[in-house]
Design an enzyme around this catalytic site. Structure first.
Site, PDB file in Angstrom:
ATOM      1  N   PRO A  91       0.817  -1.222   0.000  1.00 35.68           N
ATOM      2  CA  PRO A  91       0.000   0.000   0.000  1.00 35.68           C
ATOM      3  C   PRO A  91       0.850   1.272   0.000  1.00 35.68           C
ATOM      4  O   PRO A  91       1.867   1.360   0.697  1.00 35.68           O
ATOM      5  CB  PRO A  91      -0.803  -0.121   1.297  1.00 35.68           C
ATOM      6  CG  PRO A  91      -0.861  -1.589   1.572  1.00 35.68           C
ATOM      7  CD  PRO A  91       0.443  -2.144   1.083  1.00 35.68           C
ATOM      8  N   CYS A  92       0.396   2.253  -0.773  1.00 36.67           N
ATOM      9  CA  CYS A  92       1.159   3.497  -0.913  1.00 36.67           C
ATOM     10  C   CYS A  92       0.668   4.599   0.020  1.00 36.67           C
ATOM     11  O   CYS A  92       1.326   5.646   0.149  1.00 36.67           O
ATOM     12  CB  CYS A  92       1.100   3.989  -2.354  1.00 36.67           C
ATOM     13  SG  CYS A  92      -0.562   4.510  -2.881  1.00 36.67           S
ATOM     14  N   GLU A  93      -0.477   4.407   0.685  1.00 34.47           N
ATOM     15  CA  GLU A  93      -1.079   5.481   1.467  1.00 34.47           C
ATOM     16  C   GLU A  93      -0.143   6.093   2.514  1.00 34.47           C
ATOM     17  O   GLU A  93      -0.156   7.312   2.708  1.00 34.47           O
ATOM     18  CB  GLU A  93      -2.361   4.984   2.164  1.00 34.47           C
ATOM     19  CG  GLU A  93      -3.528   4.758   1.235  1.00 34.47           C
ATOM     20  CD  GLU A  93      -3.498   3.379   0.582  1.00 34.47           C
ATOM     21  OE1 GLU A  93      -2.496   2.650   0.747  1.00 34.47           O
ATOM     22  OE2 GLU A  93      -4.471   3.034  -0.116  1.00 34.47           O
ATOM     23  N   PHE A 120       2.891   6.763   2.323  1.00 24.50           N
ATOM     24  CA  PHE A 120       3.980   7.520   1.711  1.00 24.50           C
ATOM     25  C   PHE A 120       3.514   8.691   0.845  1.00 24.50           C
ATOM     26  O   PHE A 120       4.213   9.683   0.712  1.00 24.50           O
ATOM     27  CB  PHE A 120       4.841   6.573   0.868  1.00 24.50           C
ATOM     28  CG  PHE A 120       5.296   5.359   1.621  1.00 24.50           C
ATOM     29  CD1 PHE A 120       6.268   5.449   2.595  1.00 24.50           C
ATOM     30  CD2 PHE A 120       4.714   4.113   1.374  1.00 24.50           C
ATOM     31  CE1 PHE A 120       6.686   4.328   3.309  1.00 24.50           C
ATOM     32  CE2 PHE A 120       5.113   2.993   2.080  1.00 24.50           C
ATOM     33  CZ  PHE A 120       6.101   3.100   3.054  1.00 24.50           C
TER      34      PHE A 120
END
Length: 317
Positions: free
Chosen positions: A78-80, A82
């Site tokens: 998951p990128c949330e 960053f």
């Protein structure tokens, strides 16, 4: 024999799709979302698909399930934690990787890579994961599990046949430099041959309900303008954007909705998937929001195909 692929945080399979079309053998995938698992299994019936928290899974578990050696491990943690679009991301960059429980899932990807020791790994995320000192920490973590050469390959999806903008980093133990396509694909190129939702049996191509109040506001929007704007941590993001048919679409996000360039309505899931380079036979399950999330949170298959083709030609001849 075809090189074998494992997909961690597989979602609906956008990352895997390009690899399969490039001649790789998809053998195993894991995601903690049952709707994603159903979508993935439907599109890759040959693969073993595990629905579980990756923290509960070891490399030996994966070996037990699939009984073989693995050539490539891919995945999109998951990128949330960053992204600058997240208004609640940790102030300290290192806390995004080591303190945020979702950010720590990136370390789980690295752990499994270290346990399986594939010839190649490719981990996708937003470029903000390269903020210092996160970048150096990632180098350290991959070196700790046995990979001394780490490359941060930043690629723009629109250069590889995707009708929407998307800059992502693909962290790997090998350099990845696919050849761009000669012509950019515009919104009108991607959508023009789709029939109206009411006249179609194409999967995931149904009207998205919208209130009369929003409909009136949408009818007054010009191409390229948005109905709403919201603040992230470091950027302002638009939503309900009326697409300009003669340009590339903005970045497709799980939370974003686009307005059709010629009709006063939201795009269907299928139309939004077209903007990510998905073929029409790639099916998405779950509720409408889950389907939109599966599309917007994935690696565009067109970009994945370019990466996979490059790896096939350079690493698996």
């Amino acid at each position: 024999m075809k090189p074998r692929i494992i997909d961690l945080f597989c979602g609906a399979g956008g990352f895997s799709r390009g690899f399969k079309e490039s001649g790789f053998n998809i053998v195993f995938a894991i995601d903690n979302d049952p709707a994603c698992g159903k979508s993935y299994k439907t599109n890759f019936p040959e693969a073993i698909v595990l629905i579980d928290d990756i923290k509960n899974v070891s490399g030996s578990d994966i070996t037990y399930f699939t009984q073989g050696k693995y050539d490539v491990v891919i995945g999109s943690p998951p990128c949330e934690p960053f992204t600058g679009a997240n208004p609640n991301r940790e102030r300290d960059p290192l806390d995004r990787l080591y303190k945020d429980p979702i950010g720590r899932l990136t370390l789980e990807f690295i752990r499994i890579v270290g346990e399986l020791k594939p010839k190649v790994f490719v981990m996708e995320n937003v470029p903000a994961i390269l903020d210092e000192p996160i970048r150096n920490s990632l180098i350290y973590e991959f070196q700790y599990v046995g990979y001394n050469q780490i490359y941060f390959n930043v690629l723009d999806a629109e250069k590889y046949g995707t009708p929407s903008r998307r800059r992502r980093v693909f962290i790997s133990n090998v350099p990845i430099n696919p050849k761009p396509v000669k012509r950019l694909i515009r919104v009108i190129d991607a959508l023009s041959d789709l029939p109206p939702p009411s006249q179609s049996n194409i999967p995931n191509h149904e009207y998205v309900p919208i209130s009369d109040k929003k409909m009136k506001k949408i009818s007054r929007l010009r191409h390229g303008k948005a109905l709403y704007y919201y603040y992230g941590d470091s950027k302002v993001l638009p939503n309900f954007i009326k697409l300009d048919p003669y340009r590339i679409a903005p970045t497709v996000l799980g939370s974003s909705r686009f307005i059709h360039p010629f009709e006063n309505r939201l795009l269907t899931v299928r139309e939004q998937a077209r903007l990510m380079g998905y073929p029409d036979d790639h099916i998405f399950f779950g509720g409408k929001d889950q389907q939109f999330n599966q599309v917007g949170e994935s690696v565009p298959p067109t970009l994945s195909f370019a990466i996979a083709k490059f790896l096939m030609e350079t690493m698996f001849k």
